[in-house]
Design a protein around this motif. Structure first.
Motif, PDB file in Angstrom:
ATOM      1  N   LEU A  74      15.040  23.065 -15.020  1.00 52.50           N
ATOM      2  CA  LEU A  74      13.636  23.152 -15.405  1.00 52.50           C
ATOM      3  C   LEU A  74      13.250  24.604 -15.695  1.00 52.50           C
ATOM      4  N   MET A  75      12.619  24.821 -16.830  1.00 50.99           N
ATOM      5  CA  MET A  75      12.128  26.152 -17.177  1.00 50.99           C
ATOM      6  C   MET A  75      10.804  26.401 -16.451  1.00 50.99           C
ATOM      7  N   PRO A  76      10.720  27.431 -15.591  1.00 47.68           N
ATOM      8  CA  PRO A  76       9.430  27.763 -14.972  1.00 47.68           C
ATOM      9  C   PRO A  76       8.433  28.186 -16.062  1.00 47.68           C
ATOM     10  N   VAL A  77       7.300  27.521 -16.106  1.00 47.78           N
ATOM     11  CA  VAL A  77       6.349  27.777 -17.192  1.00 47.78           C
ATOM     12  C   VAL A  77       5.859  29.223 -17.171  1.00 47.78           C
ATOM     13  N   TYR A 132      15.013  16.483 -27.057  1.00 45.14           N
ATOM     14  CA  TYR A 132      14.481  17.815 -27.339  1.00 45.14           C
ATOM     15  C   TYR A 132      12.966  17.746 -27.458  1.00 45.14           C
ATOM     16  N   TYR A 133      12.327  18.840 -27.111  1.00 49.34           N
ATOM     17  CA  TYR A 133      10.873  18.952 -27.247  1.00 49.34           C
ATOM     18  C   TYR A 133      10.554  20.324 -27.823  1.00 49.34           C
ATOM     19  N   ILE A 134       9.979  20.323 -29.016  1.00 56.84           N
ATOM     20  CA  ILE A 134       9.542  21.569 -29.654  1.00 56.84           C
ATOM     21  C   ILE A 134       8.129  21.858 -29.157  1.00 56.84           C
ATOM     22  N   LEU A 135       7.962  22.960 -28.456  1.00 61.42           N
ATOM     23  CA  LEU A 135       6.663  23.262 -27.853  1.00 61.42           C
ATOM     24  C   LEU A 135       5.596  23.403 -28.927  1.00 61.42           C
ATOM     25  N   ASP A 136       4.549  22.604 -28.778  1.00 68.48           N
ATOM     26  CA  ASP A 136       3.490  22.593 -29.791  1.00 68.48           C
ATOM     27  C   ASP A 136       2.130  22.958 -29.212  1.00 68.48           C
ATOM     28  N   ARG A 137       2.119  23.448 -27.968  1.00 70.65           N
ATOM     29  CA  ARG A 137       0.863  23.872 -27.359  1.00 70.65           C
ATOM     30  C   ARG A 137       1.152  24.812 -26.199  1.00 70.65           C
ATOM     31  N   GLU A 138       0.112  25.378 -25.632  1.00 72.34           N
ATOM     32  CA  GLU A 138       0.264  26.216 -24.450  1.00 72.34           C
ATOM     33  C   GLU A 138       0.372  25.339 -23.203  1.00 72.34           C
ATOM     34  N   PHE A 139       1.099  25.806 -22.209  1.00 73.37           N
ATOM     35  CA  PHE A 139       1.245  25.087 -20.947  1.00 73.37           C
ATOM     36  C   PHE A 139       0.775  25.971 -19.798  1.00 73.37           C
ATOM     37  N   SER A 140       0.070  25.358 -18.848  1.00 74.19           N
ATOM     38  CA  SER A 140      -0.318  26.088 -17.649  1.00 74.19           C
ATOM     39  C   SER A 140       0.853  26.110 -16.684  1.00 74.19           C
ATOM     40  N   GLU A 141       0.796  26.998 -15.699  1.00 72.92           N
ATOM     41  CA  GLU A 141       1.920  27.172 -14.792  1.00 72.92           C
ATOM     42  C   GLU A 141       2.137  25.967 -13.880  1.00 72.92           C
ATOM     43  N   HIS A 161       8.041  10.358   3.951  1.00 73.29           N
ATOM     44  CA  HIS A 161       7.712  10.388   2.524  1.00 73.29           C
ATOM     45  C   HIS A 161       8.972  10.633   1.696  1.00 73.29           C
ATOM     46  N   ARG A 162       9.056   9.959   0.538  1.00 77.67           N
ATOM     47  CA  ARG A 162      10.138  10.199  -0.406  1.00 77.67           C
ATOM     48  C   ARG A 162       9.725  11.353  -1.311  1.00 77.67           C
ATOM     49  N   ILE A 163      10.521  12.395  -1.319  1.00 75.85           N
ATOM     50  CA  ILE A 163      10.139  13.645  -1.991  1.00 75.85           C
ATOM     51  C   ILE A 163      11.234  14.085  -2.962  1.00 75.85           C
ATOM     52  N   GLU A 164      10.827  14.580  -4.137  1.00 73.08           N
ATOM     53  CA  GLU A 164      11.740  15.215  -5.088  1.00 73.08           C
ATOM     54  C   GLU A 164      11.684  16.724  -4.878  1.00 73.08           C
ATOM     55  N   LEU A 165      12.823  17.320  -4.547  1.00 71.51           N
ATOM     56  CA  LEU A 165      12.847  18.756  -4.301  1.00 71.51           C
ATOM     57  C   LEU A 165      12.430  19.555  -5.530  1.00 71.51           C
ATOM     58  N   GLU A 166      12.741  19.032  -6.743  1.00 82.03           N
ATOM     59  CA  GLU A 166      12.345  19.751  -7.957  1.00 82.03           C
ATOM     60  C   GLU A 166      10.828  19.865  -8.085  1.00 82.03           C
ATOM     61  N   GLU A 167      10.114  18.873  -7.554  1.00 78.39           N
ATOM     62  CA  GLU A 167       8.657  18.949  -7.622  1.00 78.39           C
ATOM     63  C   GLU A 167       8.154  20.130  -6.798  1.00 78.39           C
ATOM     64  N   ILE A 168       8.752  20.325  -5.623  1.00 78.90           N
ATOM     65  CA  ILE A 168       8.369  21.460  -4.785  1.00 78.90           C
ATOM     66  C   ILE A 168       8.718  22.770  -5.500  1.00 78.90           C
ATOM     67  N   GLU A 169       9.893  22.811  -6.132  1.00 77.13           N
ATOM     68  CA  GLU A 169      10.308  24.017  -6.848  1.00 77.13           C
ATOM     69  C   GLU A 169       9.357  24.342  -7.994  1.00 77.13           C
ATOM     70  N   THR A 170       8.885  23.314  -8.694  1.00 75.92           N
ATOM     71  CA  THR A 170       7.946  23.530  -9.793  1.00 75.92           C
ATOM     72  C   THR A 170       6.657  24.170  -9.293  1.00 75.92           C
ATOM     73  N   VAL A 171       6.153  23.669  -8.186  1.00 77.15           N
ATOM     74  CA  VAL A 171       4.912  24.223  -7.624  1.00 77.15           C
ATOM     75  C   VAL A 171       5.144  25.647  -7.136  1.00 77.15           C
ATOM     76  N   LEU A 172       6.248  25.878  -6.434  1.00 77.90           N
ATOM     77  CA  LEU A 172       6.560  27.230  -5.980  1.00 77.90           C
ATOM     78  C   LEU A 172       6.634  28.198  -7.155  1.00 77.90           C
ATOM     79  N   GLY A 173       7.298  27.757  -8.223  1.00 79.36           N
ATOM     80  CA  GLY A 173       7.451  28.611  -9.394  1.00 79.36           C
ATOM     81  C   GLY A 173       6.152  28.943 -10.084  1.00 79.36           C
ATOM     82  N   SER A 174       5.123  28.132  -9.835  1.00 81.51           N
ATOM     83  CA  SER A 174       3.825  28.377 -10.466  1.00 81.51           C
ATOM     84  C   SER A 174       2.976  29.387  -9.690  1.00 81.51           C
ATOM     85  N   LEU A 175       3.375  29.722  -8.451  1.00 82.12           N
ATOM     86  CA  LEU A 175       2.598  30.644  -7.633  1.00 82.12           C
ATOM     87  C   LEU A 175       2.713  32.069  -8.163  1.00 82.12           C
TER      88      LEU A 175
END
Length: 510
Positions: free
Chosen positions: A279-282, A312-321, A419-433
């Motif tokens: 995953l690319m950190p935004v 593939y996804y060609i970025l066509d807009r801005e993304f928030s973190e 709780h069933r948790i995806e570690l990547e979800e936590i990483e995404t949030v951490l990366g947005s800080l």
């Protein structure tokens, strides 16, 4: 109809005989020189090999390695890059799996090759390049090519295995041709482009670099791995060679940004930046976009087993973190769909396994029928004819926008505090800080704790407080480990296994 990647090479030689085909930090070859060198290598190899056999190439990536690859292909065999910097135990495991008769190396690695205690014959590239190519040899190579099939293997890339034994993904000519034809058309890669190669040659990202160039007549610039220790050296190579296209691992883009490479200089000719591997950190992506506001940015997804990428996804807009990037749409002639635990099509917003069908599927794992049968299976939705699909082991879901989003690995899914948790979800949030540049998580099952290694602020209290504003408390890591840099695997991905080792070592000392 093209049925062999050598047609890419020969066609480009006819169109652009004196154009640079490939360059590294020490040498270069025109398309004519690349064909001539490959032919000499093939002539020398033909004394030692049959057909459709593995030919390991034990050398660091360079211009001559590309010539070696093409020479192997001219003999209707398939190449396997073995990096001399890898542990001997891994190399031994690969050689045992391949049951190869020969290894091709260079004099620089003569002592290392000798220490492998290889039972077959070691052949030196310098000797192969001196082979005299007679008319008889040319006729023999032409006959070999004419009798080859597009389903013949082209290369094998060894990926990590869940049991610790590397798995050799074997890919044929047809899969590469179908994918590269679509890839170059989709992103407008042409003879006017210069592709800056970051990936090791035993990593499938390099397949896009190599064959996009050979197909279109573009130039391949090989950036040595050592350059990435000095980001200014990478930037200088990109600028001096007028590189226009980057097809890099996410970690390489993040590393160059973290080390402030673009503050030193912004190479002016780059027009397209593609990334894959994790995953690319935004936050990191947006910094790249600030330097290249007019460039095309593309998020690529897909494992080695489906020939590089399937969406593939060609970025066509801005993304928030806080946002995730979509995985995008399938490439032509590839079917991508989700199956739940009951092998049924999943509902929207419900994570399920990504499955792929199409001509880009690999042939399977070399000399490993058990793992092949486990991952390359009959489509459970089709009971009427043989239709092989690849089960990626990745999870994804359809968002409200009907686009596909990556949701982690099946084996990165944990059960914590009920709780069933995806570690990547936590990483995404951490990366947005704001105080974190890069993060990676794993689960300490023995202590029932989520562990986060990260690059950034040492103020762990502030990190925890901000995390609690974004995720439930049961998703806030229990342990935070601040490091200067996250370790990387040989393929440029975050090395989770090394982090776990560091954590265990730290607990023992504690």
């Amino acid at each position: 109809m093209i049925k062999n990647v050598l047609d890419y090479l020969y066609n480009s030689k006819e169109k652009y005989p004196l154009k640079t085909a490939v360059a590294d930090d020490k040498s270069s070859m025109t398309y004519t020189e690349l064909v001539d060198n490959a032919t000499a290598i093939a002539a020398g190899l033909s004394e030692y090999v049959g057909v459709r056999r593995a030919v390991p190439v034990y050398m660091d990536k360079s211009c001559v390695v590309l010539a070696a690859f093409m020479g192997v292909v001219m003999t209707d065999n398939f190449y396997v890059l073995l990096e001399p910097g890898h542990p001997a135990e891994r190399i031994h495991g690969i050689l045992d799996t391949l049951e190869a008769d020969i290894i091709v190396t260079n004099r620089k690695n003569e002592k290392k090759a000798a220490k492998l205690e290889f039972a077959g014959k070691i052949i030196y590239i310098e000797d192969l390049l001196e082979t005299q190519v007679t008319d008889e040899i040319r006729d023999r190579l032409a006959s070999i090519k004419a009798s080859s099939l597009d389903i013949d293997p082209l290369y094998a890339i060894f990926t990590s295995g869940s049991t610790g034994v590397p798995k050799g993904v074997v890919v044929n000519h047809r899969s590469v041709i179908d994918f590269i034809d679509c890839f170059t058309d989709t992103f407008g890669i042409s003879e006017n482009d210069v592709i800056g190669n970051q990936a090791p040659f035993d990593f499938d990202v390099s397949v896009k670099d190599i064959y996009s160039c050979l197909k279109t007549g573009a130039t391949l610039v090989i950036i040595p791995k050592s350059c990435f220790m000095f980001p200014n050296a990478v930037i200088d190579m990109l600028e001096e060679n007028h590189v226009t296209v980057l097809i890099w691992a996410v970690s390489a883009l993040v590393l160059l940004n973290r080390l402030h490479g673009l503050k030193y200089k912004v190479p002016a000719d780059i027009r397209t930046i593609m990334f894959s591997g994790e995953l690319m950190p935004v936050k990191q992506l947006n910094q790249w976009r600030s330097y290249y506001p007019d460039a095309a940015f593309v998020n690529l997804y897909g494992p080695t087993e489906i020939t590089c990428n399937c969406t593939y996804y060609i970025l066509d807009r801005e993304f928030s973190e806080e946002e995730k990037l979509p995985m995008g749409q399938p490439f032509a002639n590839e079917r991508v769909f989700l199956l739940d635990g009951d092998d049924e099509v999943t509902e929207p917003d419900h994570p399920a396994e990504v499955c792929v069908a199409g001509t880009a599927l690999a042939l399977g794992y070399y000399n490993n029928p058990e793992m092949t049968e486990k991952a390359f299976v009959q489509n459970p939705l089709n009971k009427n004819w043989a239709e092989v699909i690849y089960r990626t082991g990745d999870l994804a879901y359809y968002g409200k926008d009907h686009m596909l989003y990556f949701a982690g690995r099946k084996d990165f899914q944990i059960k914590h505090m009920g709780h069933r948790i995806e570690l990547e979800e936590i990483e995404t949030v951490l990366g947005s800080l704001s105080m974190i540049e890069h993060a990676c998580c794993f689960f300490d099952e023995q202590k029932n704790k989520i562990v986060a290694y990260y690059v950034g602020s040492e103020d762990k209290r502030a990190i925890i407080d901000e995390m609690k504003t974004k995720v439930p408390e049961f998703m806030v890591p229990n342990v935070f480990m601040n490091v200067e840099q996250l370790p990387l695997t040989k393929n440029g991905k975050t090395d989770r296994n090394r982090l776990k080792e560091m954590y265990r070592e730290g607990k023992k000392r504690g």
